[in-house]
Design a protein around this motif. Structure first.
Motif, PDB file in Angstrom:
ATOM      1  N   ILE A 196       8.892 -38.719   3.131  1.00  7.62           N
ATOM      2  CA  ILE A 196       7.550 -39.094   3.582  1.00  7.62           C
ATOM      3  C   ILE A 196       7.620 -40.471   4.229  1.00  7.62           C
ATOM      4  O   ILE A 196       8.121 -41.424   3.626  1.00  7.62           O
ATOM      5  N   THR A 197       7.120 -40.565   5.460  1.00  8.00           N
ATOM      6  CA  THR A 197       7.103 -41.858   6.134  1.00  8.00           C
ATOM      7  C   THR A 197       5.803 -42.605   5.907  1.00  8.00           C
ATOM      8  O   THR A 197       5.771 -43.833   5.943  1.00  8.00           O
ATOM      9  N   CYS A 198       4.703 -41.866   5.675  1.00  7.64           N
ATOM     10  CA  CYS A 198       3.418 -42.512   5.435  1.00  7.64           C
ATOM     11  C   CYS A 198       2.485 -41.529   4.745  1.00  7.64           C
ATOM     12  O   CYS A 198       2.528 -40.323   5.032  1.00  7.64           O
ATOM     13  N   ALA A 199       1.663 -42.025   3.824  1.00  9.46           N
ATOM     14  CA  ALA A 199       0.664 -41.200   3.140  1.00  9.46           C
ATOM     15  C   ALA A 199      -0.584 -42.033   2.916  1.00  9.46           C
ATOM     16  O   ALA A 199      -0.498 -43.162   2.420  1.00  9.46           O
ATOM     17  N   VAL A 200      -1.744 -41.491   3.286  1.00 11.09           N
ATOM     18  CA  VAL A 200      -3.007 -42.217   3.162  1.00 11.09           C
ATOM     19  C   VAL A 200      -4.090 -41.278   2.647  1.00 11.09           C
ATOM     20  O   VAL A 200      -4.053 -40.071   2.883  1.00 11.09           O
ATOM     21  N   SER A 202      -8.082 -39.896   2.414  1.00  7.14           N
ATOM     22  CA  SER A 202      -9.324 -39.799   3.164  1.00  7.14           C
ATOM     23  C   SER A 202     -10.358 -40.717   2.510  1.00  7.14           C
ATOM     24  O   SER A 202     -10.151 -41.225   1.404  1.00  7.14           O
ATOM     25  N   HIS A 203     -11.499 -40.918   3.172  1.00  7.08           N
ATOM     26  CA  HIS A 203     -12.480 -41.882   2.679  1.00  7.08           C
ATOM     27  C   HIS A 203     -13.042 -41.494   1.320  1.00  7.08           C
ATOM     28  O   HIS A 203     -13.438 -42.350   0.530  1.00  7.08           O
ATOM     29  N   ASP A 204     -13.081 -40.186   1.012  1.00  7.23           N
ATOM     30  CA  ASP A 204     -13.636 -39.742  -0.263  1.00  7.23           C
ATOM     31  C   ASP A 204     -12.556 -39.495  -1.317  1.00  7.23           C
ATOM     32  O   ASP A 204     -12.867 -39.091  -2.441  1.00  7.23           O
ATOM     33  N   GLY A 205     -11.304 -39.739  -0.983  1.00  9.26           N
ATOM     34  CA  GLY A 205     -10.216 -39.593  -1.939  1.00  9.26           C
ATOM     35  C   GLY A 205      -9.840 -38.172  -2.273  1.00  9.26           C
ATOM     36  O   GLY A 205      -9.008 -37.942  -3.152  1.00  9.26           O
ATOM     37  N   ARG A 206     -10.395 -37.202  -1.561  1.00  8.72           N
ATOM     38  CA  ARG A 206     -10.128 -35.801  -1.890  1.00  8.72           C
ATOM     39  C   ARG A 206      -8.910 -35.236  -1.184  1.00  8.72           C
ATOM     40  O   ARG A 206      -8.394 -34.191  -1.568  1.00  8.72           O
ATOM     41  N   GLU A 207      -8.483 -35.911  -0.135  1.00  7.99           N
ATOM     42  CA  GLU A 207      -7.333 -35.433   0.627  1.00  7.99           C
ATOM     43  C   GLU A 207      -6.381 -36.580   0.909  1.00  7.99           C
ATOM     44  O   GLU A 207      -6.772 -37.742   0.959  1.00  7.99           O
ATOM     45  N   ILE A 208      -5.103 -36.219   1.088  1.00  7.72           N
ATOM     46  CA  ILE A 208      -4.084 -37.187   1.464  1.00  7.72           C
ATOM     47  C   ILE A 208      -3.395 -36.671   2.722  1.00  7.72           C
ATOM     48  O   ILE A 208      -2.982 -35.514   2.782  1.00  7.72           O
ATOM     49  N   LEU A 209      -3.297 -37.539   3.712  1.00 14.31           N
ATOM     50  CA  LEU A 209      -2.604 -37.214   4.946  1.00 14.31           C
ATOM     51  C   LEU A 209      -1.183 -37.751   4.829  1.00 14.31           C
ATOM     52  O   LEU A 209      -0.985 -38.951   4.656  1.00 14.31           O
ATOM     53  N   ALA A 210      -0.191 -36.874   4.903  1.00 14.48           N
ATOM     54  CA  ALA A 210       1.202 -37.268   4.702  1.00 14.48           C
ATOM     55  C   ALA A 210       2.046 -36.854   5.899  1.00 14.48           C
ATOM     56  O   ALA A 210       2.005 -35.700   6.324  1.00 14.48           O
ATOM     57  N   SER A 211       2.791 -37.797   6.452  1.00 13.34           N
ATOM     58  CA  SER A 211       3.701 -37.512   7.558  1.00 13.34           C
ATOM     59  C   SER A 211       5.137 -37.491   7.036  1.00 13.34           C
ATOM     60  O   SER A 211       5.508 -38.287   6.167  1.00 13.34           O
ATOM     61  N   TYR A 212       5.938 -36.587   7.581  1.00 13.02           N
ATOM     62  CA  TYR A 212       7.324 -36.391   7.145  1.00 13.02           C
ATOM     63  C   TYR A 212       8.274 -36.633   8.310  1.00 13.02           C
ATOM     64  O   TYR A 212       7.973 -36.269   9.452  1.00 13.02           O
ATOM     65  N   ASN A 213       9.440 -37.232   8.012  1.00  9.09           N
ATOM     66  CA  ASN A 213      10.410 -37.468   9.073  1.00  9.09           C
ATOM     67  C   ASN A 213      10.998 -36.149   9.566  1.00  9.09           C
ATOM     68  O   ASN A 213      11.333 -35.258   8.779  1.00  9.09           O
ATOM     69  N   ASP A 214      11.098 -35.996  10.881  1.00 17.86           N
ATOM     70  CA  ASP A 214      11.646 -34.790  11.513  1.00 17.86           C
ATOM     71  C   ASP A 214      10.992 -33.529  10.985  1.00 17.86           C
ATOM     72  O   ASP A 214      11.635 -32.480  10.856  1.00 17.86           O
ATOM     73  N   GLU A 215       9.717 -33.628  10.651  1.00 17.97           N
ATOM     74  CA  GLU A 215       8.982 -32.477  10.145  1.00 17.97           C
ATOM     75  C   GLU A 215       7.561 -32.582  10.697  1.00 17.97           C
ATOM     76  O   GLU A 215       7.386 -33.058  11.810  1.00 17.97           O
ATOM     77  N   LEU A 216       6.577 -32.152   9.919  1.00 16.05           N
ATOM     78  CA  LEU A 216       5.200 -32.116  10.374  1.00 16.05           C
ATOM     79  C   LEU A 216       4.337 -33.116   9.612  1.00 16.05           C
ATOM     80  O   LEU A 216       4.825 -33.864   8.765  1.00 16.05           O
ATOM     81  N   ILE A 217       3.056 -33.134   9.933  1.00 15.32           N
ATOM     82  CA  ILE A 217       2.066 -33.923   9.205  1.00 15.32           C
ATOM     83  C   ILE A 217       1.164 -32.943   8.473  1.00 15.32           C
ATOM     84  O   ILE A 217       0.694 -31.972   9.062  1.00 15.32           O
ATOM     85  N   TYR A 218       0.936 -33.190   7.176  1.00  9.07           N
ATOM     86  CA  TYR A 218       0.183 -32.246   6.359  1.00  9.07           C
ATOM     87  C   TYR A 218      -1.012 -32.932   5.717  1.00  9.07           C
ATOM     88  O   TYR A 218      -0.953 -34.100   5.340  1.00  9.07           O
ATOM     89  N   LEU A 219      -2.080 -32.171   5.578  1.00  7.47           N
ATOM     90  CA  LEU A 219      -3.259 -32.622   4.862  1.00  7.47           C
ATOM     91  C   LEU A 219      -3.218 -31.989   3.483  1.00  7.47           C
ATOM     92  O   LEU A 219      -3.364 -30.779   3.341  1.00  7.47           O
ATOM     93  N   LEU A 220      -2.987 -32.805   2.461  1.00 10.89           N
ATOM     94  CA  LEU A 220      -2.791 -32.324   1.103  1.00 10.89           C
ATOM     95  C   LEU A 220      -4.079 -32.462   0.293  1.00 10.89           C
ATOM     96  O   LEU A 220      -4.812 -33.439   0.437  1.00 10.89           O
ATOM     97  N   ASP A 221      -4.326 -31.492  -0.553  1.00  7.47           N
ATOM     98  CA  ASP A 221      -5.503 -31.496  -1.422  1.00  7.47           C
ATOM     99  C   ASP A 221      -5.218 -32.389  -2.618  1.00  7.47           C
ATOM    100  O   ASP A 221      -4.392 -32.073  -3.462  1.00  7.47           O
ATOM    101  N   ALA A 222      -5.917 -33.524  -2.691  1.00  3.62           N
ATOM    102  CA  ALA A 222      -5.680 -34.494  -3.759  1.00  3.62           C
ATOM    103  C   ALA A 222      -6.647 -34.365  -4.918  1.00  3.62           C
ATOM    104  O   ALA A 222      -6.584 -35.140  -5.875  1.00  3.62           O
ATOM    105  N   SER A 223      -7.558 -33.393  -4.855  1.00  2.00           N
ATOM    106  CA  SER A 223      -8.508 -33.206  -5.949  1.00  2.00           C
ATOM    107  C   SER A 223      -7.811 -32.598  -7.146  1.00  2.00           C
ATOM    108  O   SER A 223      -6.788 -31.923  -7.006  1.00  2.00           O
ATOM    109  N   PRO A 224      -8.318 -32.831  -8.364  1.00  2.00           N
ATOM    110  CA  PRO A 224      -7.679 -32.259  -9.558  1.00  2.00           C
ATOM    111  C   PRO A 224      -7.513 -30.754  -9.469  1.00  2.00           C
ATOM    112  O   PRO A 224      -6.507 -30.194  -9.898  1.00  2.00           O
ATOM    113  N   ALA A 225      -8.487 -30.063  -8.875  1.00  6.34           N
ATOM    114  CA  ALA A 225      -8.403 -28.606  -8.780  1.00  6.34           C
ATOM    115  C   ALA A 225      -7.328 -28.169  -7.812  1.00  6.34           C
ATOM    116  O   ALA A 225      -6.803 -27.055  -7.904  1.00  6.34           O
TER     117      ALA A 225
END
Length: 276
Positions: A196-200, A202-225
């Motif tokens: 992972i090169t960077c992870a941030v 969202s404003h409401d803390g429900r999602e994390i945007l993560a970029s990967y080296n030589d791969e893609l950028i993914y929007l991850l579900d950061a909620s407990p569920a």
């Protein structure tokens, strides 16, 4: 490459030309990776981290003079900082040594070592001799008790500061993340050497945007569920290695700065086939 050890402070809000207000030597001995102003400081206190492993603070005094001092020394490059916007004094740092430090800028040298990130044969069974160098750290803006880290493996880890640090004999809690997120194919180890090169957040803390080296950028579900079903939202098609990825606004608009191209690209979720 020249050492970028000069910090600059610009009045972007008051001047359309972005006139430079101050220029000083930060005290770093190598490239400065990140610099951030501290909250409630009238933009007079700035913290920075660099390739020399140092985290330093600079304070602009009323007479215009700038005082700088070291706060903590990582064992390797110090890549990123996270500012607690509820506090004028607390900042988190991380780097290649795998440590996450919580620093009080009012203190002298030294900080609280919250955790040292380790790889796991299983996500709930850390192997203490396999340190994971960290490239990114971000606090949850909706609940700053939580922060996420990303580094030299595919797992984006979520931590709870209220549980850190723990006593070393506390086998049930010490060093365990409260969330371990990754796209399914990366979690299974289908791709080796992906980090992972960077992870941030969202404003409401429900999602994390993560970029990967030589791969893609993914929007991850950061909620407990969503912790049990992560990486379900595919985001982009670039195979480059962004060093900075961030939400531009409260809408799902994402910007990635790609070092191989030297420019920033912006896209929206609606253009990427994501569910509305």
């Amino acid at each position: 490459r020249a050492v970028q050890a000069l910090a600059r402070l610009r009045d972007e809000m008051r001047s359309q030309t972005g006139a430079m207000l101050h220029r000083w030597h930060s005290g770093h001995r190598n490239n400065v990776f990140q610099a951030k102003t501290m909250p409630f400081s009238n933009e007079r206190t700035l913290v920075s981290c660099a390739a020399d492993g140092q985290v330093r603070v600079s304070e602009v005094k009323d007479d215009g003079e700038v005082e700088t001092r070291g706060l903590v020394q990582h064992r390797g490059r110090a890549h990123k900082l996270a500012i607690d916007h509820t506090s004028p004094h607390l900042v988190l740092s991380t780097g290649e040594d795998g440590y996450v430090h919580q620093i009080d800028t009012r203190m002298g040298q030294g900080a609280t070592e919250l955790v040292r990130v380790h790889k796991a044969g299983k996500l709930d069974a850390p192997s203490w001799n396999r340190v994971v160098g960290q490239n990114s750290i971000a606090l949850n803006p909706a609940n700053p008790n939580y922060f996420c880290t990303g580094g030299d493996d595919p797992i984006c880890r979520i931590w709870d500061r209220r549980r850190l640090p723990c006593a070393s004999h506390d086998a049930d809690n010490f060093g365990f993340a409260v969330g371990n997120l990754a796209p399914t194919h990366l979690r299974r180890g289908a791709t080796s050497g992906v980090s992972i090169t960077c992870a941030v957040y969202s404003h409401d803390g429900r999602e994390i945007l993560a970029s990967y080296n030589d791969e893609l950028i993914y929007l991850l579900d950061a909620s407990p569920a969503g912790a049990a079903a992560v990486g379900s939202r595919y985001l982009t098609t670039s195979n480059l290695a962004p060093q900075e990825t961030f939400f531009v606004s409260r809408e799902t608009k994402i910007t990635s700065r790609e070092t191989k191209l030297g420019h920033a690209t912006t896209c929206t979720a609606n253009h990427l086939g994501l569910p509305s």
